[in-house]
Design a protein around this motif. Sequence first.
Motif, short mmCIF file in Angstrom:
data_model
loop_
_atom_site.label_atom_id
_atom_site.label_comp_id
_atom_site.label_asym_id
_atom_site.label_seq_id
_atom_site.Cartn_x
_atom_site.Cartn_y
_atom_site.Cartn_z
N LYS A 176 -58.52 -7.70 -19.29
CA LYS A 176 -57.84 -7.12 -18.14
C LYS A 176 -57.44 -5.68 -18.46
CE LYS A 176 -56.97 -10.89 -15.55
NZ LYS A 176 -57.34 -11.04 -14.18
N ALA A 177 -57.61 -4.80 -17.49
CA ALA A 177 -57.17 -3.41 -17.64
C ALA A 177 -55.77 -3.27 -17.05
CB ALA A 177 -58.15 -2.47 -16.94
N SER A 178 -54.89 -4.12 -17.50
CA SER A 178 -53.53 -4.18 -16.97
C SER A 178 -52.53 -4.05 -18.09
CB SER A 178 -53.33 -5.51 -16.24
OG SER A 178 -52.03 -5.64 -15.77
N ARG A 179 -51.42 -3.39 -17.81
CA ARG A 179 -50.35 -3.25 -18.80
C ARG A 179 -49.36 -4.41 -18.74
NH1 ARG A 179 -50.27 1.86 -21.08
NH2 ARG A 179 -51.55 3.35 -19.96
N ARG A 180 -49.42 -5.18 -17.67
CA ARG A 180 -48.49 -6.29 -17.51
C ARG A 180 -49.26 -7.50 -16.97
NH1 ARG A 180 -42.88 -5.66 -14.51
NH2 ARG A 180 -42.05 -5.75 -16.59
N ILE A 181 -49.25 -8.59 -17.70
CA ILE A 181 -49.93 -9.81 -17.28
C ILE A 181 -48.93 -10.67 -16.52
CG2 ILE A 181 -51.15 -11.87 -18.06
CD1 ILE A 181 -52.69 -9.23 -18.40
N GLN A 182 -49.35 -11.10 -15.34
CA GLN A 182 -48.50 -11.95 -14.50
C GLN A 182 -49.17 -13.30 -14.32
OE1 GLN A 182 -47.73 -9.74 -10.94
NE2 GLN A 182 -47.00 -7.95 -12.06
N SER A 183 -48.44 -14.24 -13.76
CA SER A 183 -48.98 -15.59 -13.59
C SER A 183 -50.24 -15.60 -12.72
CB SER A 183 -47.93 -16.53 -13.02
OG SER A 183 -47.48 -16.05 -11.77
N SER A 184 -50.35 -14.69 -11.78
CA SER A 184 -51.55 -14.63 -10.93
C SER A 184 -52.79 -14.18 -11.72
CB SER A 184 -51.32 -13.70 -9.74
OG SER A 184 -51.04 -12.38 -10.19
N ASP A 185 -52.59 -13.55 -12.87
CA ASP A 185 -53.71 -13.07 -13.69
C ASP A 185 -54.38 -14.17 -14.49
OD1 ASP A 185 -53.51 -10.32 -13.00
OD2 ASP A 185 -51.80 -10.12 -14.36
#
Length: 65
Positions: free
Chosen positions: A15-24
């Motif tokens: 993931k190119a995300s800085r914050r992983i959330q439950s939807s990820d």
Amino acid sequence: MIISSGTEKVAVEIKASRRIQSSDITGLESIMKLDPQIKTGVIFSLQHHPTRITPKIINVPIWSL
């Protein structure tokens, strides 16, 4: 991506995300339900610290590779 060694399998997502959330994690959870040999899910992301998202899914900073 699925990585396998013998009968052991690990589901991996990047993931190119800085914050992983439950939807990820819905994709990983879905594929893990389809194949009972997949015991662990790993998300590589831009998040700064490794975290356990669920008992079976962990997040690892991509730069720690």
